[in-house]
Enzyme design. Structure first.
Site: not given
Ligand code: NHR
Ligand code: GAR
Length: 212
Positions: A89, A105, A169, A14, A86
């Site tokens: 926040l 997402h 997409q 991305n 990942m």
């Molecule tokens: N933070 C907030 N406050 N609000 C959102 O909408 C966020 C965010 C941080 C990241 C991306 C999100 C996604 O698109 C995102 C949106 C990580 C996790 C997670 O569970 C969940 C959702 C997203 C990103 N992370 C674990 C954690 O404990 C660690 C997982 C790992 O390191 O592999 O942070 O899905």
């Molecule tokens: C993408 O599919 C993105 O939507 C997803 O991880 C992939 C990252 O690919 N994001 C999450 O799942 C956030 N929790 P990329 O590093 O090639 O962009």
């Protein structure tokens, strides 16, 4: 020229789509929470400043987020783009960048927030899946939706084949949403509904860029 920073954790496809889209803004830095994120190398190859703020080495979530904010603020960005970032926040971090932080997402939110979205979609037996660009709010994956794209789920899909169809997409709608933001055309109403400002007035933000 508006300035943006991209946050990554891994592959960075991305990020690459955003960098190569010819956006009306300058990518001033790519920041990763992981040293081994493949995207870092790609950003460097394009002459973009990179930084790593390790979530494990910073000493806890609060210290990590303070260090990440300090790194971001060095670049004074107008926009922050989470691209496969990942780490969840915290409220204080999110509020600091309120209304100027977007995320891509890999599901049609509000369905399947969190992780493993393609496995969730296959398990639920949905026939339509997709991706969503939304503003980041303290509540995970629940911020105002900017644009969504839908794809079919096929009977022989695996997580991998479905993910690949969605990813294509993601690259389309994320670059479109970033362009709209940088052009100053996105408006959030009541912290919920997003409209796209068109020359003619305020038009709805449609599902599926192919329809635009
Ligand atoms: N933070 C907030 N406050 N609000 C959102 O909408 C966020 C965010 C941080 C990241 C991306 C999100 C996604 O698109 C995102 C949106 C990580 C996790 C997670 O569970 C969940 C959702 C997203 C990103 N992370 C674990 C954690 O404990 C660690 C997982 C790992 O390191 O592999 O942070 O899905
Ligand atoms: C993408 O599919 C993105 O939507 C997803 O991880 C992939 C990252 O690919 N994001 C999450 O799942 C956030 N929790 P990329 O590093 O090639 O962009």
């Amino acid at each position: 020229m508006q300035r943006f920073v991209i946050l990554i954790s891994g592959r960075g496809s991305n990020m690459l789509a955003l960098l190569d889209a010819g956006l009306p803004g300058e990518c001033v830095a790519v920041i990763s929470n992981r040293t081994d994120a493949a995207g870092l190398e790609q950003a460097r190859a394009r002459g973009i400043a990179t930084a790593v703020v390790g979530h494990a080495t910073s000493g806890g979530r609060e210290a990590f987020e303070a260090a990440l904010a300090a790194e971001i603020d060095r670049y004074q960005p107008d926009l922050i783009l989470l691209a496969g970032f990942m780490r969840i926040l915290g409220d204080e971090f999110v509020r600091r960048y309120q209304d100027r932080m977007l995320n891509i997402h890999p599901s049609l939110l509000p369905a399947f927030p969190g992780l493993k979205t393609h496995a969730q979609a296959l398990a639920a037996g949905v026939r339509i899946h997709g991706c969503t660009v939304h503003f980041v709010t303290p509540s995970l994956d629940a911020g105002p939706i900017v644009i969504q794209a839908a794809v079919p789920v096929l009977s022989d899909d695996s997580e991998a084949t479905l993910a690949a169809r969605v990813l294509e997409q993601e690259h389309v709608i994320y670059t479109l949403a970033a362009r709209w933001f940088l052009e100053g055309r996105l408006q959030v109403h009541d912290g919920r509904r997003v409209t796209l400002n068109d020359e003619g007035g305020n038009s709805d933000v449609l599902i599926n860029p192919g329809c635009l």
